[in-house]
Design an enzyme around this catalytic site. Structure first.
Site, short mmCIF file in Angstrom:
data_model
loop_
_atom_site.label_atom_id
_atom_site.label_comp_id
_atom_site.label_asym_id
_atom_site.label_seq_id
_atom_site.Cartn_x
_atom_site.Cartn_y
_atom_site.Cartn_z
N ASP A 34 57.96 70.94 -4.77
CA ASP A 34 56.57 70.48 -4.86
C ASP A 34 55.57 71.62 -4.62
O ASP A 34 55.73 72.40 -3.67
CB ASP A 34 56.37 69.37 -3.80
N THR A 70 50.63 64.98 -7.05
CA THR A 70 52.09 64.88 -6.99
C THR A 70 52.69 63.66 -7.71
O THR A 70 53.53 63.83 -8.60
CB THR A 70 52.53 64.86 -5.51
N ASN A 91 47.45 59.63 -6.42
CA ASN A 91 48.29 59.34 -5.25
C ASN A 91 47.74 58.13 -4.48
O ASN A 91 48.45 57.53 -3.68
CB ASN A 91 48.34 60.53 -4.30
N TYR A 154 62.96 57.31 0.25
CA TYR A 154 62.19 58.53 0.54
C TYR A 154 61.94 58.70 2.04
O TYR A 154 61.49 57.78 2.73
CB TYR A 154 60.85 58.54 -0.19
N ASP A 189 54.61 72.91 -1.12
CA ASP A 189 53.35 72.16 -1.13
C ASP A 189 52.78 72.01 0.29
O ASP A 189 51.60 72.31 0.53
CB ASP A 189 53.58 70.77 -1.74
N HIS A 193 49.18 73.63 1.51
CA HIS A 193 48.02 72.90 2.05
C HIS A 193 47.60 73.46 3.41
O HIS A 193 46.42 73.62 3.69
CB HIS A 193 48.36 71.41 2.24
N ASP A 237 55.52 70.14 -9.81
CA ASP A 237 54.51 69.21 -10.31
C ASP A 237 53.14 69.84 -10.53
O ASP A 237 52.39 69.45 -11.40
CB ASP A 237 54.38 68.01 -9.36
N HIS A 238 52.81 70.83 -9.70
CA HIS A 238 51.46 71.43 -9.77
C HIS A 238 51.44 72.72 -8.96
O HIS A 238 52.41 73.04 -8.26
CB HIS A 238 50.41 70.45 -9.23
N HIS A 336 45.18 70.89 -4.49
CA HIS A 336 45.44 70.77 -5.92
C HIS A 336 44.93 69.41 -6.35
O HIS A 336 44.56 68.60 -5.50
CB HIS A 336 46.94 70.91 -6.19
ZN LIG Z 1 50.12 68.39 -2.21
#
Ligand SMILES: [Zn+2]
EC number: 3.6.1.29
Length: 453
Positions: A34, A70, A91, A154, A189, A193, A237-238, A336
């Site tokens: 991620d 995401t 999200n 998850y 990810d 952040h 994803d990004h 993002h």
């Molecule tokens: Zn993120």
């Protein structure tokens, strides 16, 4: 000659048979780290990932979908659809007709996912195949009443090791065989952040950790004998961009927050007005020069982000690195979600395995192109989608492809050969025609000698 034709023909037939009737179906493992921004690959060292790429293919920039978050982007990878078409438009979502809400922590209602069919479901509808998921958004939800045959609920606290153990076990020991599998990891990810991508020291440490995980993944696949026959895609994803407390857009300075319901905040805010929509829009329109304000019907077509009930009547899009807040200070240094034409928002894609070339590099594809490519590898009939299979042909060994630089090279090469040939012919003609009188003189002299002798 006859024999040659027969041999060639029978060779073609056997070749065709060999490709079409796989005794073993192709297997594919799709891995996402991620928030792996594309240019981390240039800015940091990844010895294990580079080894993987050396024996496989690399797409340097994957143009993902708007909004660059995401859940929406992971769902676009596995459906080939823009967000407005697959329905996971953020999200955080709100559906006005059912009054349902969706968030990172409350994502299990199939209602949100059922507008599309992800590839792991399609794969299981084919005869004698199953899918497995060591996490990936949506894999623990019964989409169209189907979960992968093997999956994990998850939880960010489950280690990479445990996810890897499960996915390799399922790839080896299942009946019917697992032909499509996913593996998801929350980094880089979370650290992106926390520190912001410009914090080189911390990001160096985090990205070295990611590379070690890729090393572990490849090592495990080799030890278990899965490596040679398994196709592995590593992507994300990004990307991530740097934020700052100097770049805040405070909505509360422009409009009373009781006049709208806030569905999502930053960097793309989604608002459902409680009062007259034009009034809300007019106040926001002049709120901050670093934010674009759109009525749903004016959202630019290039975003493909309009035709879905879950997209709210007003959306606000912050400029790169700007954060939309409500009277609060900045909580993260990287983010993002911004415009998907920004290269900082793009991930990369690397792939290895029998379906892929070795040592091939391509500058870009769209994230929606990954789905038709995966369907091709697995021999699945893709559902209607926004991707273009042709964009990924050059990555695949069983496809004939010619890219633009190659085409230009061939044309220039052909012109050079033609020019050289023409020049040679002209020179030859000149040599043959112009010096004739002189050579005749020489001949006469030469002719004399033997006569004298
Ligand atoms: Zn993120």
């Amino acid at each position: 000659m006859k024999l040659l034709v027969i041999l060639l023909f029978s060779g073609l037939i056997t070749g065709y048979r060999g490709n079409s009737s796989h005794s073993l179906p192709s297997k594919l493992l799709l891995v996402s780290f991620d928030g792996f921004r594309a240019d981390y690959l240039q800015d940091y060292e990844f010895p294990h990932l580079q080894n993987f790429i050396k024996e496989g293919v690399l797409v340097e920039h994957v143009k993902n979908v708007f909004i660059t978050k995401t859940f929406p982007n992971h769902y676009s990878i596995v459906t080939g659809l823009y967000e407005e078409s697959h329905g996971i438009v953020a999200n955080s979502m709100y559906d006005a007709s059912t009054k349902k809400r969706f968030s990172d922590f409350d994502d299990k209602d199939p209602f949100w996912w059922n507008e599309a069919e992800p590839i792991w479901v399609t794969n299981q509808l084919q005869e004698n195949r199953s899918s497995a998921a060591a996490m990936w958004p949506g894999t623990d939800v019964p989409i169209h009443n189907t979960t992968p045959s093997y999956f994990m609920n998850y939880s960010s606290s489950v280690s990479f090791e445990e996810r890897l153990n499960n996915i390799t076990m399922w790839l080896m020991n299942s009946n019917p065989p697992v032909t499509f599998a996913t593996l998801y990891w929350e980094e880089p990810d979370a650290s992106g952040h926390k520190y912001g991508p410009e914090d080189k020291e911390n990001m160096y440490r985090v990205l070295k950790g990611i590379d070690d995980l890729i090393g572990e993944l490849v090592h495990r696949l080799k030890v278990l004998g899965l490596w040679e026959n398994l196709n592995v895609i590593i992507t994300s994803d990004h990307g991530m961009t740097q934020c700052s407390k100097e770049r805040l857009i405070n909505l509360d300075l422009c409009i009373d927050n009781s006049s709208y319901t806030l569905v999502d905040l930053t960097p793309v805010a989604a608002l459902l007005p409680k009062i007259n929509i034009t009034e809300v829009y007019n106040k926001l329109k002049v709120c901050d020069p670093h934010m674009n304000v759109y009525l749903k019907e004016e959202i630019p077509a290039r975003f493909h982000y309009q035709h879905n009930d879950r997209i709210q009547p007003i959306i606000l899009v912050a400029d790169e690195g700007w954060t939309i807040v409500l009277n609060k200070s900045l909580s993260k240094l990287g983010d993002h979600g911004y415009d998907n034409s920004l290269s900082s928002m793009h991930p990369f894609l690397a792939a290895h395995g029998p379906a892929f070339h070795k040592g091939y590099k391509q500058s870009t594809i769209n994230s929606v192109d990954i789905y038709p490519m995966m369907c091709h590898i697995l021999g699945l009939k893709p559902h209607p989608n926004n991707g273009t299979f042709g964009h990924t042909k050059c990555l695949l060994v069983d496809q004939w492809c010619i890219n633009l630089p190659e085409a230009i090279g061939i044309v220039i090469g052909a012109l050079l050969v033609l020019t050289t040939l023409t020049c040679l012919i002209i020179i030859m003609q000149n040599r043959l025609s112009v010096p004739r009188p002189f050579s005749r003189l020489q001949l006469q002299e030469d002719d004399d000698d033997p006569l004298i002798e």
